[in-house]
Design a protein around this motif. Structure first.
Motif, mmCIF file in Angstrom:
data_model
loop_
_atom_site.group_PDB
_atom_site.id
_atom_site.type_symbol
_atom_site.label_atom_id
_atom_site.label_comp_id
_atom_site.label_asym_id
_atom_site.label_seq_id
_atom_site.Cartn_x
_atom_site.Cartn_y
_atom_site.Cartn_z
ATOM 1 N N TRP A 70 28.333 45.138 34.971
ATOM 2 C CA TRP A 70 28.027 45.910 36.176
ATOM 3 C C TRP A 70 26.660 46.566 36.052
ATOM 4 N N CYS A 129 27.294 43.074 40.450
ATOM 5 C CA CYS A 129 28.233 42.447 39.512
ATOM 6 C C CYS A 129 27.612 41.141 39.039
ATOM 7 N N CYS A 166 35.410 42.766 41.157
ATOM 8 C CA CYS A 166 34.558 41.606 40.894
ATOM 9 C C CYS A 166 35.319 40.685 39.954
ATOM 10 N N TRP A 177 33.436 32.517 42.198
ATOM 11 C CA TRP A 177 34.112 33.740 42.636
ATOM 12 C C TRP A 177 35.602 33.522 42.868
ATOM 13 N N ASP A 233 36.629 44.528 35.345
ATOM 14 C CA ASP A 233 36.069 43.921 36.546
ATOM 15 C C ASP A 233 36.252 44.792 37.783
ATOM 16 N N ALA A 273 34.753 38.320 45.201
ATOM 17 C CA ALA A 273 33.413 38.904 45.127
ATOM 18 C C ALA A 273 33.474 40.344 45.642
ATOM 19 N N PRO A 274 32.691 41.240 45.077
ATOM 20 C CA PRO A 274 32.723 42.628 45.556
ATOM 21 C C PRO A 274 32.241 42.702 46.997
#
Length: 1197
Positions: free
Chosen positions: A389, A427, A377, A358, A410, A361-362
């Motif tokens: 996604w 993600c 993401c 990462w 992203d 990260a979302p």
């Protein structure tokens, strides 16, 4: 062209939108709040991606999630729906998604191999777990093989192959002998990474028949061994004897002697090889060489350096270990094996790839209707991972349309969301080496502000300490927080307060006037709410009279004081320590309210005594040392110690008891208070006496408890107030019968010395505790919390056992049981130990720096996962250093500073920073083994501060009405100088100050001429520099303008005369003349010549002249006389240092100016002799004789 313009416009709008986006809200973990708010599912616990299970145990696949309403769960297996109800062996835990597959009641683990995925769903969305690959562990048996004995010549190399069975996971390999002891390894003999045992050269001592390779399968806790391998080494002498015995005298024979050989690599083979490793893993490279003498291995990286702090050498430098590798570690690594005959080398080409990791990260979004937001993401890897996604577990391309949602690579952009926009998004970042899957929900809520901190909460803080006032809140949209002091106070702001993002108000240095009520107000467009908390500032606890150093005589009394002052509302407790431990349990130690008294002091009372004062808010301490010295001599002793008892007798002998009796000796005028009985174990510790018991002085018999398998002898010592008697003669010996041990070893511990071992230690039983012959110990261990069987081994009478091949830093249950030839001791209690620690694997993440002011910063970091610490967490270390001063634009030697924050702390303060400077810092986690890798360097800058005072201020060139000022810039500008401030005022003769004048001077100036000043006036100047923050310290100076015109002219004329050429020439001529006269006089004196005074004094020594007074060291005076007698040639001054009276009138006065002579305090001549001349000169300086050089010098001066 139109299409291209529209694309550019959309990109521009995207950038603008990202710049204006609102950060996501966090939902506090408040139970009441969570019960009220709707929330999409969140996976809270799941099994690892690669899940290896024990085929003998039930399979538990974890899947836990939270949400409101509570989510329901479903599973897929190998990509299709897994119908749990149709499989009687599979159940799901209530209110959970965790699956339990029953293997212990007839199921087979192999039937459930596959890829599993869990889905947690409620009305607001669906979250999914990782793909969990289930594989049963395998620990196959060793394949049978016929092993031929290895016969090898001394000095040759040898490889013993292990070839363990292929298991899942791979086993841990180690070599041992039949006694279950590790085979010693060295630079010459070592185990390779593949498990084989390598001999660089064999020696005769390598001959043995029990080289055994063991494979430990940790998952099933089983150990399997290979058949023993036999090695026989032939030395050259024995080989020659064998050959000679089989040949006739006429045969030519002879084995070649042991020859030295240059290095040859046993592994790896060839000159080059390749290695691929993943980012973040441990890179292990190995080179093992044959040769005689044993080669030494050295490692280098071609075209670069081995990474510092991450490089380790193992297996006697045959293995290069680099932890936490990154792409920068790719390259060619060369190992070089060298001995005195030459070298060999091998180049390993290392390529570091990376599974996805990462970057961003979302994160969950909590938005209110109509707001905007984004899910980002971002991941990296080698090769670059692809991003995809999903919405509620479905690929977003085929998911239901949402007009508020737009996918841009992203990033997912949300505009004007509505309540129906709530969902869980996944993600997935993947490449050929792995994947990452993250769930992040978008929860659209419309909630007025709520304050979760209890109302009227009371905070108590010690003065001059930080005060933190909480205001935990929630609302959607995110509320704005404001703080007020008092009910009607104004809003708080300024540098004396710190406002945290979570609503907390921090007062860095709380003072007495900080006491009072504080109100927190939270507001958004849906409403407003406030909460009041109370702050009380307490006085610090202070020890106003501390204990002092004391020297006391033995048997005396001593007292230490500890008088304290504390806040009247706090209840202090006082604790006394001796040498940082509790006071002895002795009635001689009396603890009072504010003192400690020790009665009848003895030598063992010597030490450091500490007074510790604790309140609920603070703690202070003070220490003092007590030194005990011998008492002064005492009068003759009237009373004496008793005589020793005698006639000891043993009766009533039983297996575990005996009765001892004796006759007391003489008391020597002091009654016997008690008898001390000691015993000797002639079987185990002959000559060493131990305390058994003691009885009152009126008792002469005692029943003694005995231990088995001890050959007892007893003696008795009498004690009175004077002291102890000599021991009695020993009793007869009594040998008790053997029995099982009654007790087990104490102080059992398990602490690893290496990352892959567990060192079990204990305190061995003493000889008499063995209760019988053949004392041994049964050592048992098993890994904690894995429901494993005990592994046991019986060892000789030692105090340590090493378990090898353990996982790094895992807990073990340990027990040690004693046994002898008659049986075992009772079942021992279990203790918890840990296998060895290793260096932490990862660095703290998300390091953030919040600059509080120009000299103080606060650093935050995310804690590392505990499983990556690989040891006992000691804390976090912050390394920080100054890179550059922004005001001076110059670099200097970098001096790194280190701050350690103990425990699992996630923030810390960095004090003492320099203003207007650039700093770097990184954070590392530390355990008992050492420090982990450093986080990436974080750069931050401190703001400007006020400057220091100017380096100097000089005032020159005074005139009638002006002064010139010159100055130096501040040594520490602490920012960009904006100007200088000059203030000055006149000072009159009575030191009264006149009106103050202020002038602002540009920062680039370094001098100034002040005009229109009053003449002959003293001025006082105040000078300081300024930055945009404020003014620095000032420097002061005083100066005077010159006097008026008339006086100035007179002074000018005087100065002109002194500087005229003729005056200077005249002075030089006079000085030259005096110098010539002095030289002539000294030459004449050294040649024995006599000037008139000398001739007269030599010719006529006056016996009547008074000699020097011996009592006070002064000279007598010359007497006057009318007659003058001619000089007597060759006469000398008498030895008594007197001068004849008739010549006393002739002196240096005749050749000087006629003034009276004087002597210094030390008796040296500084003028003329006393007395008068016969003739007065016509002129003051004239004389018929040559002038005295002393007078000439005086006239010049």
């Amino acid at each position: 062209m139109t299409k291209k313009k529209s694309i550019s416009a959309s990109k521009a709008s995207l950038v603008l939108f990202l710049c204006q986006m609102i950060s996501a809200l966090d939902v506090p973990l408040d139970s009441k709040l969570l019960e009220e708010l709707s929330q999409p599912p969140t996976i809270t616990q799941q099994s690892p991606k690669d899940y290896i299970v024990d085929p003998r145990e039930n399979i538990v696949i974890q899947c836990e999630a939270k949400g409101k309403p509570p989510p329901s769960f479903s599973w897929t297996r190998n990509g299709t729906h897994f119908d749990i109800d149709k499989d009687a062996q599979v159940t799901m835990k209530p209110n959970s998604g965790t699956l339990v597959i029953n293997i212990m009641n007839g199921g087979k683990a192999e039937a459930y191999e596959g890829v599993y995925q869990c889905t947690a769903r409620n009305e607001r969305g669906a979250a999914i777990s990782n793909n969990i690959v289930i594989r049963p562990s395998r620990s196959p048996l060793w394949t049978k093989e016929k092993l031929e004995p290895n016969q090898v010549r001394e000095g040759d190399s040898l490889v013993l192959h292990c070839r363990p069975p292929v298991g899942l996971p791979p086993p841990i390999i180690f070599w041992m002998d039949n006694a279950f002891q590790r085979l010693p390894q060295s630079e010459r003999v070592s185990q390779g990474l593949n498990g084989d045992l390598y001999f660089s050269n064999v020696q005769p001592e390598d001959t043995r028949e029990d080289y055994i390779c063991y494979a430990r399968f940790n998952h099933t806790q089983t150990i399997q061994q290979k058949q023993p391998i036999s090695v026989k080494v032939f030395s050259m002498d024995s080989l020659n004897d064998t050959i000679a015995a089989n040949l006739s005298d006429t045969d030519v024979y002879g084995a070649r002697p042991v020859t030295e050989r240059q290095p040859v690599l046993l592994t790896p083979t060839g000159s080059t090889s390749t290695k691929v490793e993943l980012r973040g893993n441990v890179l292990l490279l190995e080179c093992i060489a044959a040769g005689l003498p044993t080669p030494v291995i050295r490692w280098i990286k071609e075209g670069g350096e081995l990474p510092a702090n991450r490089t380790f050498f193992e297996n006697f430098k045959k293995t290069l270990k680099i932890i936490d590798v990154s792409e920068a570690d790719s390259g060619n690594y060369k190992c070089i094996a060298r001995n005195i005959l030459g070298s060999a080398h091998h180049v390993i080409s290392v390529t570091v790839k990376a599974a996805p990791y990462w970057i961003t990260a979302p994160r969950n979004l909590v938005l209110s209707p109509g707001e905007d937001g984004t899910l980002i993401c971002r991941a990296n890897g080698n090769p670059k991972p692809s991003i995809s996604w999903l919405a509620n577990g479905v690929p977003i391309a085929i998911a239901p349309e949402d007009p508020s949602r737009k996918v841009d690579g992203d990033t997912i952009i949300f505009s004007h969301v509505q309540e129906r926009s709530s969902a869980v998004y996944q993600c997935n970042a993947s490449n050929e080496y792995g994947y990452l899957l993250a769930n992040a929900f978008v929860n659209v809520l419309a909630e007025p502000p709520r304050i979760l901190t209890p109302a009227n909460k009371l905070y108590q803080v010690i003065a001059d300490s930080p005060a933190l006032l909480d205001c935990a809140y929630f609302g959607s949209p995110k509320p704005e927080i404001e703080w007020f002091k008092g009910v009607k106070g104004s809003i708080l702001h300024g540098s004396e307060y710190i406002f945290h993002d979570n609503g907390t108000l921090e007062i860095p240095v709380a003072q007495k006037d900080s006491t009072g009520a504080y109100t927190c107000v939270a507001r958004n467009k849906l409403g407003k709410i406030q909460n009041e908390v109370q702050l009380e500032i307490k006085d610090p606890t202070v020890i106003i009279k501390q204990p002092e150093y004391k020297v006391i005589q033995r048997y005396g009394q001593v007292s230490f004081e500890c008088i304290i002052k504390h806040d009247s509302t706090l209840l202090p407790t006082v604790i006394w320590l001796k040498d940082n431990d509790e006071l002895p349990d002795d009635e001689r130690f009396l603890v009072g309210k504010d003192n400690l008294t020790i009665m009848n002091v003895t030598d063992k009372d010597d030490g450091t005594y500490t007074c510790i004062v604790n309140t609920t808010l603070d703690s202070v301490s003070a220490s003092a040392v007590l030194t005990v010295v011998a008492a002064p001599p005492t009068p003759a002793i009237i009373y004496a110690r008793p005589n020793p008892p005698f006639d000891l007798e043993l009766t009533g002998q039983l297996e575990r008891s005996v009765e001892l009796s004796w006759i007391p000796g003489d008391e020597n005028n002091s009654p016997i208070t008690n008898f001390v009985i000691e015993y000797e174990d002639g079987l185990h510790e002959p000559g060493l006496w131990h305390y058994q018991t003691e009885v009152p002085g009126t008792q002469t018999t005692v029943q003694l408890k005995l231990s088995p398998y001890v050959n007892y002898s007893f003696r008795v010592i009498a004690v009175n107030e004077i002291g102890r008697s000599q021991p009695s003669e020993p009793s007869e010996q009594y040998l008790t019968k053997s029995a099982n041990p009654d007790e087990n070893p104490s102080n059992v511990q398990g602490i690893g010395s290496e990352p892959d071992n567990l060192v079990i230690t204990w305190e061995s039983l003493k000889g008499f505790q063995s209760n019988g012959p053949g004392l041994q110990y049964k050592v048992s261990w098993r890994q904690k919390d894995v429901d494993d069987e005990w592994t046991s081994v019986i060892v000789a009478n030692v105090s340590k056992y090493i378990v090898s091949g353990t996982p790094t830093f895992v807990p073990y249950e340990i027990k040690v049981q004693a046994l002898n030839d008659l049986g075992y001791a009772p079942e021992p209690s279990e203790v918890i130990g840990h296998s060895g620690e290793d260096l932490p694997m990862v660095a703290p993440g998300n390091v953030q720096v919040h600059v509080i002011n120009s000299t103080l910063a606060k650093v935050h970091w995310d804690p590392v996962p505990l499983k990556t610490v690989r040891g006992h967490l000691q804390g976090y270390k912050v390394y920080y250093w100054k890179v550059q001063s922004l005001s001076r634009r110059s670099r200097r030697h970098v001096e790194k500073k280190i701050l350690t924050f103990k425990g699992n702390k996630t923030f810390g303060m960095l004090p003492g920073l320099e203003p207007y400077s650039t700093y770097k810092l990184n954070v590392r986690v530390a355990n008992g083994k050492g420090e982990g890798p450093a986080s990436p360097d974080k750069v931050f800058r401190t703001p400007e501060g006020v400057p220091s005072s100017p380096s100097f201020l000089k005032i020159t060139n005074p005139t009638l009405d002006s002064l010139t000022l010159e100055w130096g810039s501040p040594t520490h500008p602490n920012g960009v100088l904006t100007s200088y401030i000059l203030k000055f005022q006149p000072i009159n003769n009575t030191h009264e100050l006149g009106p103050l004048v202020e002038i602002r001077i540009p920062a680039n100036e370094s001098s100034l001429i002040l005009k229109n000043l009053n003449y002959s006036t003293r001025y006082k100047f105040y000078f300081n520099a300024q930055t945009s923050v404020g003014s620095g310290n000032q420097i002061t100076e005083e100066a005077v303008t010159i006097m008026d015109e008339g006086k100035m002219a007179m002074a000018s004329r005087q100065v002109d005369i002194a500087t005229q050429g003729w005056f200077i020439g005249l002075m030089c001529a006079v000085a030259l003349l005096i110098l010539i006269l002095l030289i002539v006089c000294f030459i004449r004196r050294n040649k024995g010549g006599k000037y008139p005074v000398k001739e007269k004094e030599d010719a006529h020594a006056d016996p009547e002249i008074q000699p020097m007074k011996e009592d006070d060291g002064t000279f007598g005076e010359y007497s006057d006389a009318e007659d003058h007698k001619p000089l007597k040639k060759g006469s000398r001054t008498p030895s008594d240092r007197t001068v004849k009276k008739e010549d006393s009138d002739d002196s240096l006065v005749d050749y000087g100016e006629g003034v009276n002579g004087q002597f210094n305090e030390d008796g040296s001549f500084i003028g003329q002799y006393s007395g008068k001349k016969e003739k007065e000169p016509a002129e003051g300086n004239e004389s018929s004789e040559a002038p005295s050089p002393v007078n000439a010098m005086n006239s010049f001066v």
